[in-house]
Design a protein around this motif. Structure first.
Motif, PDB file in Angstrom:
ATOM      1  N   ASN A 298       0.809  -1.210   0.000  1.00  6.69           N
ATOM      2  CA  ASN A 298       0.000   0.000   0.000  1.00  6.69           C
ATOM      3  C   ASN A 298       0.847   1.267   0.000  1.00  6.69           C
ATOM      4  O   ASN A 298       1.701   1.444   0.874  1.00  6.69           O
ATOM      5  CB  ASN A 298      -0.901   0.026   1.240  1.00  6.69           C
ATOM      6  N   PRO A 299       0.611   2.181  -0.944  1.00  5.67           N
ATOM      7  CA  PRO A 299       1.217   3.513  -0.816  1.00  5.67           C
ATOM      8  C   PRO A 299       0.721   4.194   0.457  1.00  5.67           C
ATOM      9  O   PRO A 299      -0.264   3.756   1.073  1.00  5.67           O
ATOM     10  CB  PRO A 299       0.710   4.248  -2.065  1.00  5.67           C
ATOM     11  N   VAL A 300       1.366   5.286   0.829  1.00  7.35           N
ATOM     12  CA  VAL A 300       1.102   5.928   2.124  1.00  7.35           C
ATOM     13  C   VAL A 300      -0.362   6.324   2.282  1.00  7.35           C
ATOM     14  O   VAL A 300      -1.002   5.999   3.292  1.00  7.35           O
ATOM     15  CB  VAL A 300       2.018   7.154   2.304  1.00  7.35           C
ATOM     16  N   PHE A 301      -0.916   7.037   1.299  1.00  6.44           N
ATOM     17  CA  PHE A 301      -2.287   7.525   1.488  1.00  6.44           C
ATOM     18  C   PHE A 301      -3.275   6.361   1.524  1.00  6.44           C
ATOM     19  O   PHE A 301      -4.260   6.398   2.269  1.00  6.44           O
ATOM     20  CB  PHE A 301      -2.661   8.525   0.396  1.00  6.44           C
ATOM     21  N   ASP A 302      -3.026   5.305   0.751  1.00  5.65           N
ATOM     22  CA  ASP A 302      -3.883   4.118   0.799  1.00  5.65           C
ATOM     23  C   ASP A 302      -3.823   3.463   2.173  1.00  5.65           C
ATOM     24  O   ASP A 302      -4.837   2.979   2.691  1.00  5.65           O
ATOM     25  CB  ASP A 302      -3.453   3.119  -0.274  1.00  5.65           C
ATOM     26  N   ASN A 303      -2.632   3.445   2.760  1.00  2.78           N
ATOM     27  CA  ASN A 303      -2.492   2.874   4.097  1.00  2.78           C
ATOM     28  C   ASN A 303      -3.264   3.705   5.119  1.00  2.78           C
ATOM     29  O   ASN A 303      -3.911   3.164   6.022  1.00  2.78           O
ATOM     30  CB  ASN A 303      -1.007   2.800   4.473  1.00  2.78           C
ATOM     31  N   MET A 304      -3.198   5.027   4.980  1.00  4.39           N
ATOM     32  CA  MET A 304      -3.956   5.907   5.881  1.00  4.39           C
ATOM     33  C   MET A 304      -5.460   5.683   5.734  1.00  4.39           C
ATOM     34  O   MET A 304      -6.203   5.677   6.726  1.00  4.39           O
ATOM     35  CB  MET A 304      -3.607   7.369   5.602  1.00  4.39           C
ATOM     36  N   LEU A 305      -5.910   5.496   4.486  1.00  5.59           N
ATOM     37  CA  LEU A 305      -7.332   5.235   4.264  1.00  5.59           C
ATOM     38  C   LEU A 305      -7.732   3.903   4.889  1.00  5.59           C
ATOM     39  O   LEU A 305      -8.791   3.789   5.522  1.00  5.59           O
ATOM     40  CB  LEU A 305      -7.635   5.223   2.766  1.00  5.59           C
ATOM     41  N   ALA A 306      -6.899   2.873   4.719  1.00  2.24           N
ATOM     42  CA  ALA A 306      -7.204   1.554   5.266  1.00  2.24           C
ATOM     43  C   ALA A 306      -7.264   1.582   6.790  1.00  2.24           C
ATOM     44  O   ALA A 306      -8.082   0.879   7.405  1.00  2.24           O
ATOM     45  CB  ALA A 306      -6.161   0.540   4.795  1.00  2.24           C
TER      46      ALA A 306
END
Length: 407
Positions: free
Chosen positions: A203-211
């Motif tokens: 996961n890229p950073v923003f995707d990880n934050m969303l998850a």
């Protein structure tokens, strides 16, 4: 009393939902090299074909990012990157300055095991000092426009402003050949593109934050100032929403047409309302990691002539600083709305000794995709227009940025 408690709760919720990351404007690598009289030699040594021949033997056989043609797919132009912000990795925190780059999707910083000169001049991640570090073991390579790096994968706690992302996958760079990263004022890159653009699996950073639900809304936005110095803010990345005080008027939304880069449809490009490029529409990407506005060679060379820009022997285009007030406007039409840049907007001014030089803010870059050639809307465009990136609805928004009158 109840009203006070409600106001306090609302303020606490909004302040935790929106996280501001200050951005600093720094001299570009290109500017530094020009000042030192080394730009011409650097550009010759860092042509992708010559660079690959010189350093290919230093990489493991079959490194994917060294495949023929890969260099044209990665358009991040760190030579002209200007805006950097801070992050931290590990426990306790280790601080790094990074380019927040919508034109890539990977996060990497130099490793303490890096053997290149560039790493010695930057902050390096010390895995053995972090109690939350997880070794991954996979190798990765990323080929940018004028440089290449090799590294190993890792996971650790990432902090961006007040937000924390646990088990964030990132790259530890162990080899950064050539002179490009030596000159860079930033330590690494934090990509904000879609996952399909990533060289690093995970996961890229923003995707990880969303998850992990650390942001209230799946939105981030950029404000870039025209001037550096002590102005506050020089720039700002806002995670989780937008700031209405930094723009004026309504937001014009454009759907993302391909989920890799933040790619949108552009209706046309016109000079003084007359000469139109891509009149049938073309594709453009919105890229905070590129300082200039780029387009197909034939179109950009014609555009340079129309704005009175003369080529130099190293591929840059000079403009007579005394003529700026008489130069034509350049208008980009996006979603039926006109975005007009004057010469004061699209000309980059630099001091060379006691002389002021004026350079065109347009450059030729040929990126061919199945949708046709791409244009790149970099910081020359994004400084004038507040940009909003909405992952929830896969769209990009623009509004007129507010700049102090003195700018």
């Amino acid at each position: 009393m109840l009203r006070f408690v409600l106001v306090l709760l609302i303020w606490t919720w909004t302040s935790s939902a929106l996280v501001r990351i200050p951005l600093r404007r720094m001299p570009t690598i290109r500017t530094q090299l020009r000042t030192q009289g080394q730009l011409s030699e650097f550009l010759k040594d860092h042509r992708p074909d010559m660079f690959n021949r010189r350093y290919a033997q230093c990489y493991p056989p079959g490194t994917p990012s060294l495949r023929l043609g890969r260099s044209s797919e990665k358009i991040y132009n760190f030579m002209d990157a200007q805006f950097y912000g801070d992050i931290s990795l590990g426990t306790p925190e280790q601080n790094f300055s990074v380019v927040f780059d919508t034109g890539s999707s990977d996060l990497w910083v130099p490793s303490s095991y890096c053997v290149s000169q560039a790493c010695a001049l930057h902050r390096r991640f010390k895995a053995f000092e972090s109690s939350t570090f997880h070794h991954d073991g996979r190798m990765f390579g990323i080929h940018y426009g004028s440089g290449h790096l090799l590294g190993v994968m890792a996971r650790d706690t990432l902090k961006v402003g007040a937000l924390t992302a646990l088990n964030q996958e990132f790259g530890e760079s162990v080899y950064e050949p050539g002179a490009a990263f030596v000159m860079a004022k930033f330590d690494g890159v934090l990509g904000l593109g879609y996952p399909s653009l990533a060289e690093i699996l995970g996961n890229p950073v923003f995707d990880n934050m969303l998850a992990q639900k650390t942001v209230e809304e799946p939105v981030f936005s950029f404000y870039l100032s025209r001037k550096g110095g002590d102005r506050d803010p020089q720039g700002e990345l806002l995670l989780g929403g937008t700031d209405e005080t930094l723009y004026t008027g309504s937001i014009n939304w454009l759907p993302v047409t391909a989920k890799g880069y933040w790619q949108i449809k552009m209706d046309s490009v016109a000079v003084q309302g007359m000469s139109s490029f891509c009149p049938q529409g073309c594709q453009a990407i919105v890229d905070t990691g590129t300082s200039l506005i780029a387009g197909p060679t034939n179109d950009v060379l014609s555009l340079q002539q129309l704005i009175g820009a003369s080529p130099t022997n190293i591929g840059e285009f000079l403009i007579d600083c005394a003529r700026l007030s008489s130069l034509p406007h350049v208008t980009f039409v996006l979603g039926g709305k006109e975005y007009t840049l004057t010469a004061e907007h699209y000309v980059r001014k630099e001091m060379f000794g006691d002389r002021e030089l004026c350079f065109s803010g347009f450059q030729a870059v040929d990126i061919v995709t199945s949708d046709g050639p791409l244009w790149i809307l970099g910081d020359v465009f994004l400084t004038e227009f507040y940009s909003i990136f909405d992952r929830g609805q896969d769209r990009v928004g623009f509004a007129l940025a507010k700049h102090p009158a003195a700018e």
